[in-house]
Structure formats: C-alpha cells, structure tokens
Design a protein around this motif. Structure first.
Motif, short mmCIF file in Angstrom:
data_model
loop_
_atom_site.label_atom_id
_atom_site.label_comp_id
_atom_site.label_asym_id
_atom_site.label_seq_id
_atom_site.Cartn_x
_atom_site.Cartn_y
_atom_site.Cartn_z
N TYR A 31 0.85 -1.19 0.00
CA TYR A 31 0.00 0.00 0.00
C TYR A 31 0.89 1.24 0.00
O TYR A 31 1.89 1.30 0.71
CB TYR A 31 -0.91 0.02 1.24
CG TYR A 31 -1.87 -1.13 1.31
CD1 TYR A 31 -3.11 -1.07 0.68
CD2 TYR A 31 -1.55 -2.29 2.01
CE1 TYR A 31 -4.01 -2.13 0.74
CE2 TYR A 31 -2.43 -3.35 2.08
CZ TYR A 31 -3.66 -3.27 1.45
OH TYR A 31 -4.53 -4.33 1.51
N TRP A 86 -4.99 9.86 0.52
CA TRP A 86 -5.61 8.56 0.26
C TRP A 86 -4.55 7.55 -0.12
O TRP A 86 -3.68 7.83 -0.95
CB TRP A 86 -6.64 8.68 -0.86
CG TRP A 86 -7.90 9.40 -0.47
CD1 TRP A 86 -8.21 10.70 -0.74
CD2 TRP A 86 -9.00 8.86 0.26
NE1 TRP A 86 -9.45 11.02 -0.22
CE2 TRP A 86 -9.96 9.90 0.41
CE3 TRP A 86 -9.29 7.62 0.82
CZ2 TRP A 86 -11.16 9.73 1.07
CZ3 TRP A 86 -10.49 7.43 1.47
CH2 TRP A 86 -11.42 8.47 1.60
N GLU A 88 -3.57 3.59 -1.55
CA GLU A 88 -4.11 2.63 -2.51
C GLU A 88 -3.25 1.36 -2.51
O GLU A 88 -2.03 1.42 -2.28
CB GLU A 88 -4.07 3.26 -3.92
CG GLU A 88 -4.63 2.40 -5.03
CD GLU A 88 -6.11 2.68 -5.27
OE1 GLU A 88 -6.83 2.92 -4.29
OE2 GLU A 88 -6.51 2.65 -6.44
N THR A 110 -9.35 1.52 -0.98
CA THR A 110 -8.66 2.80 -0.78
C THR A 110 -9.07 3.42 0.55
O THR A 110 -10.25 3.50 0.87
CB THR A 110 -9.00 3.76 -1.94
OG1 THR A 110 -8.71 3.11 -3.19
CG2 THR A 110 -8.20 5.04 -1.83
#
Length: 292
Positions: A31, A86, A88, A110
């Motif tokens: 991530y 954010w 992902e 997300t």
C-alpha cells in the motif's frame, strides 16, 4: 514510486535479478499514498462512469456511501485537504500475471491516512518495505567467468577461473516516494561475496573442493592465470577427468550477493543473500600422445 540505480545491471551485460536465499520473497503487493481528495474524487468518477457502471448499481451505491455519503467518509474527505492522503493497494504486475496469489493479498479498499499517522495495514510502505521492493528490481551482471585455458581445456589439466573486480562490483537500487507530504526512500545494495562453480559433469574436481571461491580483498574472485603458474593449483578452478567428446560441458557459475539497505531516518539492515548464475560451454579435449 520511483526506482533508480542498477535496474538494468552494471559492469557486464545484465540478464536479470537474482534469486533470494531460502523461502523469502519481496512483497508481491503493498500500500502506498496515492491521491489528494480532489484527485481521488476524479479517479472515483472515472472508474464509476455510469456508461461503464451498468449492471453494478449496488456496488456503485455502496461505494458512494463509503466515500461520499459519510459511511464513513464525507465527499472524499475534501474538508481535510492538506491534512492527509488517500492510500491505494499496488501489486507487482509480473507476479500477478504469473498467478502468484500473494499479488492479490492486499485487498483493502482505498483508505485515508491523516498526516503523521501510520496506516494500520500490513505492507504499508516504510523504508524497509521500499528496500525490499528495490531488492526485487536489482539487475546483476552476467556471471561469465574468465577461464584459462580459454578456447578448450585438456583432461586432467587444471583450468583457472576468475572474475575481475573492475568488471564485477556492487550494484544498488534506490526506491523513493514523495506524495502528499509522505517522503521516504531506501537504497538496497548487493555486493558479490562468493562464486560457486558446478562443472556440468560428475567427472570433475573443483578448486577448492567445495566449488565455493571466496572474494579477495580487492573485490576480485579467483586469480588470473599467468605464465609460470602451470604447476600451481588454482585458488579457483576446475579439473575435468574426461573429455566432452564432440560437445561441451555446461559449466554453471553462480555468484552469491550479500544484500544490505539504508533508508530514511537512519533506518537500515540486512536482507537475504541473493544468487544469480549463468551456464557457459567448456570444451574438454583428450591430451594427444604419440606412442613409439
């Protein structure tokens, strides 16, 4: 994320990455910070463009609730612009194409992370994770050793083998990430430490007997042959006990690379050794003698 350094090899021509020792492998998925609120809103709308979303109305509604309607996020967290990012999931596409299930293990949707906070998921990028990802992208030079005799050797004649330090040196890759206030990097460095020779036939002896030639103080492996050394035993080499007939033996030369890393904030440590080898043909001839 950006990778720089020996992603194409150094010194000699590169064939590819090395194989980690044991069962360890670099992450197949992870991530990383990706979107500002405005960027994620744009990406969301592209992915859920109504002409492409037909037949998935319920999934679209749930995603709207999740990111827009306050369950738990409100309007992509636009009111927190500049206060976070954010994150992902990302996967190694080569391993995904190969069907490695580890590439699909990062299945969290997300998610938002406030500045200064650490994500509560496994494989969120840190300097160490970056170092492991850099490990997977190191390309090392071909392991083509110099032999003497070069064109063809003789049965029961010691063949000298070596790698020159000027052509075979350490390689490194740096992984860096600078997104939305998250700025980290790590450099992974691989250093050659040993050469293993496998003659390609059981009818051979290696020098040393283990076939493991250690690195010299100057970074070279083995010792070049020179005139006057014919009666000496090579510190690194092979003696074939039979001819290769009309063909050749496939000598496999495998270098062991010792791997370490350094990263942001003074972090650092060791990673598993890697090995990389090549085959090269060796023609072995009978010594011709004349009987009177």
């Amino acid at each position: 994320m950006v990778f720089t350094g020996s992603t194409g090899g150094g010194g000699r021509e590169s064939s590819g990455g090395f194989t980690p020792a044991g069962d360890w492998t670099p992450p197949a998925c992870w991530y990383e910070p990706k979107w500002t609120p405005a960027e994620f809103a744009e990406e969301f709308r592209k992915n859920w463009d109504i002409p492409h979303a037909s037949g998935v109305g319920e999934a679209y509604r749930l995603s709207q609730d999740h990111y827009i309607n306050g369950e738990p996020y409100e309007d992509f967290n636009k009111e927190k612009t500049g206060k976070g990012i954010w994150w992902e999931s990302v996967r190694d596409e080569d391993r995904a194409e190969a069907g490695d299930p580890a590439a699909f293990a990062c299945d969290a949707r997300t998610f938002w992370v406030d500045n200064g906070e650490a994500p509560e998921v496994e494989n969120a990028v840190t300097p160490e994770i970056l170092a492991q990802l850099a490990y997977a992208r190191i390309k090392v030079p071909d392991t083509s050793v110099t032999l003497a005799p070069g064109d063809a050797t003789k049965v029961n004649l010691p063949t000298w083998a070596w790698l020159d330090n000027a052509e075979f040196d350490e390689v490194s890759v740096t992984a860096s990430l600078d997104v939305g206030g998250v700025n980290i990097q790590a450099t992974t460095t691989a250093t050659p430490v040993a050469l293993k020779l496998e003659p390609g036939t059981p009818d051979a002896e290696t020098y040393p007997a283990s076939g493991e030639c250690t690195i010299n103080a100057d970074g070279s492996i083995g010792e070049p042959y020179a005139k006057g050394k014919a009666d000496r035993t090579p510190p690194c080499g092979i003696k074939y006990l039979r001819s290769s007939g009309n063909g050749a033996f496939d000598l496999r030369a495998t270098v062991t690379w010792e791997v370490a890393w350094t990263g942001s904030g003074g972090a650092g440590g060791d990673l598993p050794d890697g090995t990389f080898g090549n085959d090269q043909e060796v023609v072995v001839q009978e010594i011709q003698s004349i009987n009177r």
